[in-house]
Design an enzyme around this catalytic site. Structure first.
Site, PDB file in Angstrom:
ATOM      1  CE  LYS A 136      -1.171 -31.970   2.945  1.00 21.04           C
ATOM      2  NZ  LYS A 136      -1.498 -31.013   1.868  1.00 21.04           N
ATOM      3  CD  GLU A 147       5.384 -32.484  -3.558  1.00 22.48           C
ATOM      4  OE1 GLU A 147       5.707 -33.668  -3.754  1.00 22.48           O
ATOM      5  OE2 GLU A 147       6.216 -31.559  -3.507  1.00 22.48           O
ATOM      6  N   GLY A 204      11.880 -20.969  -4.398  1.00 25.85           N
ATOM      7  CA  GLY A 204      10.665 -21.479  -5.012  1.00 25.85           C
ATOM      8  C   GLY A 204       9.595 -20.419  -5.086  1.00 25.85           C
ATOM      9  CG  ASP A 263      -2.040 -30.019   5.760  1.00 30.97           C
ATOM     10  OD1 ASP A 263      -2.767 -29.359   5.003  1.00 30.97           O
ATOM     11  OD2 ASP A 263      -0.821 -30.137   5.604  1.00 30.97           O
ATOM     12  NE  ARG A 308      13.546 -24.477 -10.238  1.00 28.91           N
ATOM     13  CZ  ARG A 308      14.017 -25.717 -10.313  1.00 28.91           C
ATOM     14  NH1 ARG A 308      14.206 -26.265 -11.484  1.00 28.91           N
ATOM     15  NH2 ARG A 308      14.269 -26.404  -9.220  1.00 28.91           N
ATOM     16  CD1 TRP A 360       4.317 -24.554   1.123  1.00 27.75           C
ATOM     17  CD2 TRP A 360       2.857 -22.955   1.657  1.00 27.75           C
ATOM     18  NE1 TRP A 360       4.127 -24.596   2.483  1.00 27.75           N
ATOM     19  CE2 TRP A 360       3.220 -23.627   2.838  1.00 27.75           C
ATOM     20  CE3 TRP A 360       1.948 -21.910   1.732  1.00 27.75           C
ATOM     21  CZ2 TRP A 360       2.732 -23.280   4.096  1.00 27.75           C
ATOM     22  CZ3 TRP A 360       1.444 -21.568   2.990  1.00 27.75           C
ATOM     23  CH2 TRP A 360       1.835 -22.242   4.154  1.00 27.75           C
TER      24      TRP A 360
END
Length: 345
Positions: free
Chosen positions: A189, A279, A7, A242, A31, A11
């Site tokens: 969160k 997310e 990925g 977080d 990718r 992040w």
């Protein structure tokens, strides 16, 4: 020491940079060929981390198998929606390869934590699997701003191996045995960050944001305890730490998404405008189902889910929360030991 990052988003690029600064030979699977070219030729990833300069020890590879070749450490840093796509790659890894996942979401439609899903699909992987989480915006990590995170694993040896791999004088890593709590804190969160963005977009103040964060932490803890986590984990880096950074930072995609929703944009247009994984959207729907299954009350999550589906407006969501039946603040939760014991050596 060779590491592979699955990925090349913000992040994954930040974690790959930390490892490269720590002396690892890092291959990051990208990718998009233009992202790989940007990393390799210009030491940049302007699509996901504009302006950041990346270390020389980080190289991008378009082919996933090439990136994985010879790796001692694999970091899973794809969006939760893409975890199933990399499963065939993870299944081919040798048993000695340490796997660290950095995904802050659930695998749907099963609504499983990522580690639980991996353990189901790859029996025995828990003996070499860790999760990394905490208040750590990639935009600041890649600029080497002091950051603290936590790695959790069922195995003390694995947790400490991951700690050693990532620990620098700018990236401090703690260990934990409560994998469930660390994963849930990192995922849930995002729901509250959506709410904080909605409140800001409506022009509401600090009182509202503080209320959302505090009561949000309460319902995160309720669901976490019901799913087997220690409530004390949510007072740590993967919980309140977080939560604070995601609800208050300009770097938070979930917070930005909430602000755009407050302006009246439909969810599809909000996601297009953000251009990266948000997310909190899938996490909201997963958490709502998990709460129903466990008989846990999550009023903020329920209200945000209705806003996301367009059933109610953001202002109606606030009204729904403020007009609930009166209640006592301190819910009763079963307090487990301060530090859960590692189950595996």
């Amino acid at each position: 020491m060779k590491a592979c990052i699955l990925g090349a988003g913000s992040w994954g690029t930040a974690l790959g940079s930390v490892l490269a600064w720590n002396g690892w030979d890092v291959s990051i699977w990208a990718r998009r060929s233009e992202v790989a070219e940007d990393i390799n030729l210009r030491r940049r990833n302007d699509r996901y981390l504009p302006g950041a300069v990346l270390p020389d020890g980080l190289k991008a590879v378009v082919g996933a198998r090439e990136a994985l070749a010879g790796a001692n450490l694999v970091v899973l840093a794809v969006p939760s929606a893409a975890v199933a796509e990399v499963l065939p790659l993870l299944r081919k890894l040798d048993d000695h390869v340490l796997v660290v996942h950095a995904v802050k979401g659930f695998v749907r439609p099963d609504n499983l934590r990522v580690s639980a899903w991996l353990e189901r699909e790859i029996p025995g992987i828990e003996r070499r699997l860790a999760v990394i989480s905490g208040p750590s915006h990639a935009e600041e990590v890649v600029r080497q701003m002091p950051t603290t995170v936590v790695v959790a694993s069922a195995s003390k040896r694995v947790a400490e191996s991951a700690q050693d791999a990532f620990m620098t004088d700018r990236f401090r890593v703690y260990t934990q045995a409560d994998v469930i709590g660390v994963e849930l804190g990192g995922a849930l969160k995002n729901i509250i960050a959506l709410g904080a963005g909605l409140a800001e977009g409506l022009g509401l103040g600090d009182n509202t944001r503080a209320a959302l964060m505090t009561r949000g932490l309460a319902e995160i803890t309720r669901l976490g305890v019901a799913l087997g986590a220690s409530p004390l984990t949510f007072s740590g880096l993967a919980g309140i730490g977080d939560l604070i950074v995601t609800c208050t930072s300009e770097h938070s995609r979930n917070h930005r998404a909430g602000r755009l929703l407050a302006k009246g944009l439909p969810l599809s247009e909000v996601l297009d405008a953000i251009g990266m994984a948000v997310e909190g959207v899938n996490v909201t729907f997963a958490a709502e189902q998990l709460a129903r299954d466990c008989g846990v009350e999550m009023p903020i999550t329920h209200a945000i889910a209705r806003v996301l589906t367009g059933d109610i407006s953001p202002s109606e969501g606030i009204e729904l929360l403020m007009t609930r039946d009166k209640n006592h603040e301190m819910e009763v939760v079963g307090v487990q030991p301060l530090t859960a014991e590692f189950r595996l050596p």
